[in-house]
Design a protein around this motif. Structure first.
Motif, mmCIF file in Angstrom:
data_model
loop_
_atom_site.group_PDB
_atom_site.id
_atom_site.type_symbol
_atom_site.label_atom_id
_atom_site.label_comp_id
_atom_site.label_asym_id
_atom_site.label_seq_id
_atom_site.Cartn_x
_atom_site.Cartn_y
_atom_site.Cartn_z
ATOM 1 N N HIS A 173 45.266 50.733 37.387
ATOM 2 C CA HIS A 173 43.874 50.324 37.577
ATOM 3 C C HIS A 173 43.586 48.989 36.885
ATOM 4 O O HIS A 173 44.103 48.702 35.803
ATOM 5 N N TYR A 174 42.748 48.175 37.529
ATOM 6 C CA TYR A 174 42.417 46.858 36.988
ATOM 7 C C TYR A 174 40.990 46.495 37.390
ATOM 8 O O TYR A 174 40.439 47.033 38.358
ATOM 9 N N PRO A 175 40.377 45.557 36.670
ATOM 10 C CA PRO A 175 39.052 45.057 37.060
ATOM 11 C C PRO A 175 39.181 44.108 38.246
ATOM 12 O O PRO A 175 39.839 43.075 38.162
ATOM 13 N N ARG A 176 38.583 44.459 39.361
ATOM 14 C CA ARG A 176 38.724 43.683 40.591
ATOM 15 C C ARG A 176 37.987 42.351 40.515
ATOM 16 O O ARG A 176 37.058 42.172 39.746
ATOM 17 N N GLY A 177 38.438 41.437 41.380
ATOM 18 C CA GLY A 177 37.708 40.199 41.564
ATOM 19 C C GLY A 177 38.472 38.974 41.112
ATOM 20 O O GLY A 177 39.371 39.047 40.265
ATOM 21 N N SER A 203 40.366 50.172 42.647
ATOM 22 C CA SER A 203 40.911 48.833 42.406
ATOM 23 C C SER A 203 41.880 48.448 43.516
ATOM 24 O O SER A 203 41.474 47.822 44.501
ATOM 25 N N LEU A 204 43.141 48.836 43.427
ATOM 26 C CA LEU A 204 44.121 48.391 44.420
ATOM 27 C C LEU A 204 43.729 48.809 45.830
ATOM 28 O O LEU A 204 43.759 47.988 46.759
ATOM 29 N N VAL A 205 43.382 50.074 46.028
ATOM 30 C CA VAL A 205 43.080 50.547 47.380
ATOM 31 C C VAL A 205 41.870 49.811 47.941
ATOM 32 O O VAL A 205 41.862 49.390 49.102
ATOM 33 N N SER A 243 46.736 42.858 35.277
ATOM 34 C CA SER A 243 46.112 42.142 34.168
ATOM 35 C C SER A 243 46.666 42.645 32.859
ATOM 36 O O SER A 243 46.722 43.854 32.618
ATOM 37 N N ALA A 244 47.068 41.728 31.981
ATOM 38 C CA ALA A 244 47.548 42.115 30.658
ATOM 39 C C ALA A 244 46.399 42.375 29.702
ATOM 40 O O ALA A 244 46.602 42.920 28.622
ATOM 41 N N ASP A 245 45.181 42.002 30.083
ATOM 42 C CA ASP A 245 44.056 42.064 29.156
ATOM 43 C C ASP A 245 43.163 43.284 29.338
ATOM 44 O O ASP A 245 42.252 43.510 28.552
ATOM 45 N N GLY A 246 43.388 44.048 30.379
ATOM 46 C CA GLY A 246 42.512 45.189 30.602
ATOM 47 C C GLY A 246 43.176 46.198 31.502
ATOM 48 O O GLY A 246 44.379 46.198 31.708
ATOM 49 N N GLY A 247 42.375 47.098 32.067
ATOM 50 C CA GLY A 247 42.911 48.114 32.943
ATOM 51 C C GLY A 247 43.682 49.170 32.188
ATOM 52 O O GLY A 247 43.569 49.322 30.976
ATOM 53 N N SER A 248 44.501 49.921 32.915
ATOM 54 C CA SER A 248 45.156 51.091 32.345
ATOM 55 C C SER A 248 46.175 50.762 31.272
ATOM 56 O O SER A 248 46.471 51.592 30.419
ATOM 57 N N CYS A 249 46.765 49.564 31.323
ATOM 58 C CA CYS A 249 47.783 49.226 30.330
ATOM 59 C C CYS A 249 47.178 48.799 28.996
ATOM 60 O O CYS A 249 47.886 48.732 27.992
ATOM 61 N N HIS A 276 49.793 55.301 48.231
ATOM 62 C CA HIS A 276 49.782 56.382 47.235
ATOM 63 C C HIS A 276 48.551 56.145 46.373
ATOM 64 O O HIS A 276 48.567 55.308 45.481
ATOM 65 N N PHE A 277 47.470 56.860 46.690
ATOM 66 C CA PHE A 277 46.195 56.553 46.057
ATOM 67 C C PHE A 277 45.842 57.581 44.989
ATOM 68 O O PHE A 277 46.139 58.772 45.118
ATOM 69 N N ALA A 278 45.237 57.078 43.933
ATOM 70 C CA ALA A 278 44.842 57.926 42.808
ATOM 71 C C ALA A 278 43.335 58.137 42.825
ATOM 72 O O ALA A 278 42.562 57.189 42.730
ATOM 73 N N ARG A 279 42.928 59.378 43.005
ATOM 74 C CA ARG A 279 41.557 59.816 42.773
ATOM 75 C C ARG A 279 41.658 61.235 42.215
ATOM 76 O O ARG A 279 42.008 62.169 42.929
#
Length: 415
Positions: A307-311, A344-346, A259-265, A363-366
């Protein structure tokens, strides 16, 4: 030369008055000392993303380096790398970098995103030549005594205009990189501690960390439209030397993001809009970049999805993109990896494990500080038996052998 107070010790912000070997001449809006301070103080780094996407003719500045003059928007930062060898050459903000990047760029570990920026380096080349990688959003050009790397995000025409201003043609051919002699097939297999850094460290830094740290594997960012850091050290020779010295790799490809509108970027990344062709194109480019570095067939190439907002549409696009990426990499003889957050992805991959082709390695991030590859969010029957990496600490700085690098820590179990 005018300077402004730094908001981070890792960043140097410099506006240069006319001088040799580089100079900056203002257009109709000449840059004064007060204006320079105002530009630098105005919310950097956010100013890079809020700057106008196109500049009017009277809002430009001429930057001269080794006899070549580039016309750029006068809001862009100008960095003299000879005076600031630790400056991080990054393409997530509007800037012109002049000179050769330092051996030990001081880059934050977690830069992502892409906008229009320019790196102009000295070289012995004397012939005008331009190539373009549309998938990665990058022009590479040579002219008399200079080599140019021109990155772009959403505004390709702005970079074309800047290249034309210096007499460089933009009817460029697509880049076709030759494959290097591959390192042995276990180059992307490792069990133990690893780190990733935004830009590949210098040879002296790698030697120091090999002797003084617990790490045995390194994550390197081999390409992608949203790769933010320049990679002056990352070559096939560098990969071969590190392999011979005992290092192993987890290559990361930072393609389009969910998503270009939210998440980590935070709005700074090119996003997935047409997932199947874009995922396929990302795999094609990732395989070419890996092969050019000597990472041959059978290597795992990790698609970095922040990371991104799921759904809804976002999740649907991510799943189609990852599925297309994995399918295409398999056709090309590579193994697919995917990097993402457990939230999110996982979570999306686990929930849809029976409907798509899963990546071969996760490759999971926690960031829980636990150096293990098990996680309660990942069922034991998914990615079992040496098919996992856990990024368990992020955005940290470590010093080993007298060399400081900003990194993320990872625990690998990849066979």
């Amino acid at each position: 030369m005018f300077t402004a107070p730094l908001s981070s010790p890792t960043e140097e912000r410099v506006i240069h008055a006319a001088r040799s070997p580089l100079s900056r001449r203002g257009g109709a809006r000449a840059l004064t000392a007060l204006a320079a301070v105002a530009v630098l103080a105005a919310g950097w780094p956010g100013a890079a993303r809020s700057a106008p996407r196109t500049a009017e003719p009277d809002d430009t500045t001429q930057v001269t380096y080794r006899g070549h003059e580039f016309t750029v928007p006068d809001s862009w930062q100008i960095v003299d790398l000879a005076r600031n060898p630790l400056a991080c050459v990054r393409f997530d903000r509007h800037a012109v970098y002049l000179g050769a990047p330092g051996d030990r760029q001081d880059c934050p570990a977690r830069l992502r995103g892409r906008t229009e920026a320019l790196l102009v380096e000295p070289t012995s080349a004397a012939v005008n030549a331009v190539t373009e990688n549309r998938t990665a959003g990058t022009y590479r050009a040579t002219a008399d005594r200079i080599a140019v790397t021109a990155a772009y995000g959403e505004d390709r025409t702005a970079i074309q205009r800047i290249l034309r201003s210096a007499g460089l043609p933009v009817a460029a051919t697509q880049t076709e990189q030759a494959a290097a002699e591959p390192v042995p097939a276990d180059a992307t297999s490792f069990r133990g501690e690893g780190f990733d850094a935004c830009t590949a460290p210098s040879q002296s830094a790698m030697n120091a960390w090999r002797d003084a740290s617990q790490y045995g594997a390194i994550g390197v960012y081999i390409g992608g439209l949203n790769r933010a850091c320049a990679q002056p050290n990352l070559t096939a020779a560098w990969v071969r030397t590190q392999y011979a010295n005992g290092w192993r790799f987890f290559p990361l490809y930072v393609g389009r993001q969910p998503s270009a509108d939210g998440g980590s970027c935070g709005g700074g990344c090119a996003s997935i809009t047409d997932p199947v062709p874009q995922g396929t194109a990302a795999a094609d480019d990732a395989a070419k970049q890996a092969a050019a570095l000597g990472l041959g067939k059978g290597s795992v190439i990790y698609n970095d999805l922040e990371h991104y907002p799921r759904g809804g549409t976002v999740t649907a696009r991510v799943l189609a993109y990852v599925d297309a990426y994995t399918e295409r990499l398999h056709q090309l003889g590579y193994r697919s990896g995917a990097y993402g957050s457990v939230s999110s992805l996982v979570a999306d991959l686990v929930a849809n494990a029976k409907t798509i082709t899963l990546p071969d390695v996760i490759h999971f991030a926690r960031w829980n500080g636990e150096s293990t590859t098990t996680d309660p969010s990942i069922p034991a029957d998914l990615w079992p038996g040496s098919r996992r990496i856990h990024q368990y600490v992020g955005d940290t700085t470590e010093t080993h052998g007298g060399v400081k690098i900003s990194i993320d820590r990872n625990r690998l179990d990849v066979d």
